[in-house]
Design an enzyme around this catalytic site. Structure first.
Site, short mmCIF file in Angstrom:
data_model
loop_
_atom_site.label_atom_id
_atom_site.label_comp_id
_atom_site.label_asym_id
_atom_site.label_seq_id
_atom_site.Cartn_x
_atom_site.Cartn_y
_atom_site.Cartn_z
N SER A 311 -56.89 2.93 18.38
CA SER A 311 -55.64 2.45 17.79
C SER A 311 -55.32 1.05 18.32
CB SER A 311 -54.51 3.44 18.07
OG SER A 311 -53.39 3.17 17.28
N ASP A 396 -55.95 8.77 7.77
CA ASP A 396 -55.10 8.08 8.74
C ASP A 396 -54.02 7.27 8.02
OD1 ASP A 396 -54.05 6.74 10.94
OD2 ASP A 396 -56.02 6.36 11.83
N HIS A 425 -55.32 10.16 12.56
CA HIS A 425 -55.23 9.27 13.72
C HIS A 425 -55.63 10.05 14.98
CE1 HIS A 425 -54.18 5.29 15.02
NE2 HIS A 425 -53.41 5.74 15.98
#
Length: 444
Positions: A311, A396, A425
């Protein structure tokens, strides 16, 4: 023993036993409530499957999707399925319904005429309750091109920042943390100068607890202001790990302290974007690059360095590898900050979604759009020169696959791409293990 004393002890023991019984009943009730509040699986399990196993289609091709709903393994015959579809993260304007018959509801989705991702939200009604899921399908995703434009002076801007930083002493402090140290890994708290203004970056340094020298990685964190505990998985396999806290905050504070700072900071990812020299991520990017300097200062380091993260951490892993030519490999999971201007061109942009409908009114300003180009991961991907391992999923919504492909497709260096279409995610443990194996092979 006097009789009165025996009576007192008996009464005391009776009260103690009563307390234990009450405590056991209360604790059992608490455990039961806790178990009730966290079921191990959904009451209704939805399975959504496209007719292409890789979830990828050609532009102009119409996908067929089947939906199944199960309660305790039993198909929910007659359940009504509704769906809404459209380009991901945009308005989903195509709608329809189907009924589960013979265990399956089938429907055909619209196509995309341009490379990108189609998002389909699915709702299944069983009795009076509704259960939702989503699926995202790629249309020629390897052809997705970024909307981010590289400034003509992009390279000169960052070269100047690095030259200025090289005049600042690293000034490393290092202290053994006995709480987290094990027979396999020595865990240190470290701190170093990461900016001319005196800003320091802190982190956990994990070193294999054995003789020898080892490869090392910089591991930046995901987004947010929150406590971190040392992640020793890589160090246990023989890789020194520098796990960073990028906000300049002390390690090991109470959760309440981090929460208070988080509320005070607000959305740090938007701070000072009006000025490219003062934008929040400038010191973060340079601080992560400085982490490589710290690795090269370690007597336990063998000279082979990599970066890894997910991320925001995935974005910083790419940025750090692009800014420091000593880095030999990068592992990035669902990287953020990729092609953030996508929303200004009618498609999904990357986290932090600064130009989506919610934020556009105060973020869509000429200076901000101009300045973010110096920080968009796409432009670092364009200059990246080392092998990379990239993994992400199609479901995601935090770092949408359109934005991630925009960066990955821009990379000219060797790349290994591992797609888990159903994941969002997050990633599977098996994916983690594959990335570790790949990284260690690169850093030999």
């Amino acid at each position: 023993m006097p009789g009165s004393m025996k009576s007192i002890i008996a009464i005391s023991m009776s009260r103690r036993n009563l307390f234990l019984i009450i405590f056991f009943i209360a604790f059992s009730g608490f455990v039961a409530l806790a178990q009730l509040s966290k079921p191990q699986r959904n009451y209704i399990d939805l399975i959504v499957t496209p007719d292409h196993a890789d979830w990828i289609y050609r532009t102009g091709e119409k996908p067929t999707v089947k939906v199944m709903a199960f309660k305790s393994g039993i198909a929910q015959e007659g359940a009504r399925v509704s769906y809404a579809a459209g380009p991901e993260m945009m308005d989903l304007t195509t709608t329809g319904e189907a009924i589960i018959q013979n265990g399956v509801a089938n429907f055909t989705l619209p196509t995309l005429e341009k490379s990108g991702f189609l998002q389909c939200r699915i709702t299944v009604k069983v009795g009076d309750a509704a259960y939702s899921d989503q699926i995202k399908l790629g249309f020629s995703p390897d052809k997705i091109e970024p909307t981010a434009v590289m400034p003509a002076d992009f390279g000169m801007f960052w070269e100047k920042q690095i030259r200025d930083l090289e005049t600042v002493p690293l000034d490393v402090t290092r202290r053994l943390n006995e709480r987290y140290t094990t027979d396999k890994v020595l865990v240190y708290e470290v701190s170093y100068r990461a900016a001319k203004e005196g800003y320091r970056m802190n982190g956990w340094l994990m070193v294999p607890n054995k003789k020898g020298t080892f490869p090392a990685v910089v591991m930046p964190p995901g987004a947010g202001i929150k406590p971190q505990v040392p992640s020793c998985q890589l160090a246990e396999t023989g890789v020194i790990t520098l796990q960073l806290e990028v906000h300049g905050l002390p390690l090991g504070m109470d959760v309440e302290a981090y929460d208070g700072i988080r509320r005070a900071y607000g959305d740090y990812m938007f701070v000072n974007l009006d000025d490219r020299e003062k934008y929040y991520y400038k010191r973060v990017y340079l601080g992560c690059k400085r982490g490589v300097d710290l690795l090269f200062s370690l007597p336990e380091f063998n000279g082979h360095a990599g970066t890894t993260g997910g991320s925001q951490g995935g974005a910083l892993a790419i940025v750090t590898a692009a800014l420091d030519k000593r880095v030999e490999a990068v592992v990035a999971f669902y990287p953020a900050l990729c092609d953030v201007t996508g929303y200004l061109h009618g498609r999904a942009g990357g986290w932090p979604h600064m130009f989506n409908a919610k934020n556009r009114a105060f973020m869509d300003k000429p200076e901000k759009v101009k300045n973010i180009a110096y920080y968009d991961v796409v432009n670092f991907a364009r200059i990246l020169q080392v092998p990379g391992f990239y993994s992400f999923g199609y479901n995601d919504n935090v770092c949408p696959p359109t934005s991630v492909y925009s960066a990955v497709n821009s990379i000219k260096a060797p790349k290994t791409i591992l797609i888990d279409p159903v994941s969002a995610h997050w990633r599977y443990p098996e994916t983690n293990q594959k990335s570790i194996k790949w990284l260690k092979e690169q850093l030999q």
